[in-house]
Design a protein around this motif. Structure first.
Motif, mmCIF file in Angstrom:
data_model
loop_
_atom_site.group_PDB
_atom_site.id
_atom_site.type_symbol
_atom_site.label_atom_id
_atom_site.label_comp_id
_atom_site.label_asym_id
_atom_site.label_seq_id
_atom_site.Cartn_x
_atom_site.Cartn_y
_atom_site.Cartn_z
ATOM 1 N N GLN A 1 0.834 -1.220 0.000
ATOM 2 C CA GLN A 1 0.000 0.000 0.000
ATOM 3 C C GLN A 1 0.863 1.263 0.000
ATOM 4 O O GLN A 1 0.558 2.230 -0.692
ATOM 5 C CB GLN A 1 -0.901 0.020 1.236
ATOM 6 C CG GLN A 1 -2.121 -0.867 1.123
ATOM 7 C CD GLN A 1 -2.842 -0.932 2.456
ATOM 8 O OE1 GLN A 1 -2.282 -1.410 3.447
ATOM 9 N NE2 GLN A 1 -4.063 -0.438 2.486
ATOM 10 N N ARG B 1 3.888 1.670 -1.182
ATOM 11 C CA ARG B 1 4.465 1.866 -2.521
ATOM 12 C C ARG B 1 3.425 2.461 -3.479
ATOM 13 O O ARG B 1 3.727 3.370 -4.258
ATOM 14 C CB ARG B 1 4.970 0.532 -3.078
ATOM 15 C CG ARG B 1 6.373 0.204 -2.622
ATOM 16 C CD ARG B 1 6.853 -1.123 -3.232
ATOM 17 N NE ARG B 1 7.329 -2.017 -2.203
ATOM 18 C CZ ARG B 1 8.513 -1.922 -1.628
ATOM 19 N NH1 ARG B 1 9.355 -0.965 -1.989
ATOM 20 N NH2 ARG B 1 8.883 -2.756 -0.670
ATOM 21 N N GLU B 2 2.180 1.964 -3.391
ATOM 22 C CA GLU B 2 1.117 2.496 -4.255
ATOM 23 C C GLU B 2 0.853 3.966 -3.942
ATOM 24 O O GLU B 2 0.698 4.785 -4.846
ATOM 25 C CB GLU B 2 -0.191 1.711 -4.033
ATOM 26 C CG GLU B 2 -0.221 0.359 -4.740
ATOM 27 C CD GLU B 2 -1.415 -0.501 -4.300
ATOM 28 O OE1 GLU B 2 -1.441 -1.658 -4.714
ATOM 29 O OE2 GLU B 2 -2.284 -0.004 -3.519
ATOM 30 N N ALA C 1 3.495 6.118 -5.381
ATOM 31 C CA ALA C 1 3.353 6.204 -6.847
ATOM 32 C C ALA C 1 2.197 7.135 -7.239
ATOM 33 O O ALA C 1 2.311 7.926 -8.172
ATOM 34 C CB ALA C 1 3.145 4.812 -7.437
ATOM 35 N N GLU C 2 1.073 7.060 -6.487
ATOM 36 C CA GLU C 2 -0.100 7.905 -6.785
ATOM 37 C C GLU C 2 0.099 9.357 -6.365
ATOM 38 O O GLU C 2 -0.695 10.219 -6.727
ATOM 39 C CB GLU C 2 -1.322 7.449 -5.974
ATOM 40 C CG GLU C 2 -1.904 6.117 -6.303
ATOM 41 C CD GLU C 2 -2.751 5.595 -5.137
ATOM 42 O OE1 GLU C 2 -3.183 4.449 -5.250
ATOM 43 O OE2 GLU C 2 -2.949 6.319 -4.129
#
Ligand code: X2W
Length: 282
Positions: A223, A225-226, A229-230
């Protein structure tokens, strides 16, 4: 003062499962310059760390001191800039960093722990070659990236009942080098090398915020890492969460990013069901 003594006794009783769970646990606590506040906040932090030690945990304090470094650099008329959250560190600056962190700030924390009845010994990453660095980025000068860790001295200290207090200043691969290390980076590297049960990153925000602006209390590495990225995790939270991910990869069981200005933040996190801040686990 009219206090609810029954409630106090119940609080102690309810802490028993947590005390049992964390008996013997190795807990690295990063105490940032922004979380240090005034003398009272320092005393309260020290009392929490001494309590952890008293109930059988092995706390290790790794501190920052960015605002204190800024203060002396200003008084000396030395300009200082940050690139991606790290201080550009030339020869004159690294001398001030070492003086402030290993002298002023480190000894202030050691003294606060002693004043609360604990035993503390202050060291820097140079002691016993604990943190050996390479230059992080040519643009940053004498900022170090830890490449070799020797943490036996920390085990020797906590096995003797002593709370180690570590300043994030390191040695290099060549003779006579001094590196300025970001406090979070140093705490993550130490926690990783010790395969600590917990890394607590005390800061001045309430935790990792989700897209709706609320603090997310539990997160996985995936989560995080996501969210990076977002762009949900941004700014100063990026290096903190990246430190957390590296520490988890190195074998730390869980990393918690929490607000060090909240009274008894460490106790709230470790010894109550409520917890504090954001916990990141694999
Ligand atoms: C930091 C070391 C102190 C630190 C600095 O020079 O400010 C780098 O930026 P806080 O209080 O935790 O921010 N080093 C390379 O990390 O202090």
């Amino acid at each position: 003062m009219n206090r609810d003594w029954t409630a106090i006794a119940r609080t102690l009783s309810e802490a028993l499962p947590y005390l049992q769970r964390f008996s013997g646990a190795v807990v690295v606590v990063k105490f940032g310059g922004n979380a240090m506040g005034d003398a009272e906040a320092m005393a309260e932090f020290a009392r929490d760390v001494v309590l952890m030690r008293q109930v059988g945990l092995n706390p290790i304090v790794v501190h920052g001191g960015g605002p204190m470094i800024n203060d002396l650099l200003n008084r000396l008329g030395i300009e200082s800039n940050f690139v991606r959250g790290k201080r550009v560190t030339d020869k004159a600056t690294v001398e001030v960093v070492e003086m402030v962190l290993t002298g002023l700030v480190n000894k202030r924390i050691v003294q606060a722990i002693m004043d609360e009845g604990g035993r503390a010994v202050g060291l820097s990453g140079k002691d016993d070659d604990m943190i050996v660095c390479e230059p992080d980025d040519p643009e940053l000068g004498f900022v170090g990236r830890p490449v070799e860790m020797n943490v036996q001295v920390l085990r020797d200290l906590f096995n003797a009942g002593i709370i180690p207090v570590v300043a994030p200043v390191a040695t290099g691969m060549e003779a006579n080098q001094t590196f300025n290390v970001n406090g979070d980076t140093a705490a993550g590297a130490i926690a990783g090398a010790l395969k600590a049960d917990r890394l607590l990153l005390l800061t001045d925000v309430s935790g990792v915020k989700g897209a709706n602006g609320d603090v997310v209390t539990e997160l996985t590495d995936v989560q995080v890492r996501e969210m990076i990225a977002e762009g949900t995790i941004a700014g100063g939270m990026i290096p903190k969460t990246e430190t957390a991910l590296e520490a988890l990869e190195a074998g730390v069981r869980a990393v918690v990013i929490l607000d060090g200005r909240v009274p008894n933040a460490c106790l709230l996190e470790l010894f109550t069901e409520h917890g504090a801040g954001s916990m990141i686990r694999m």
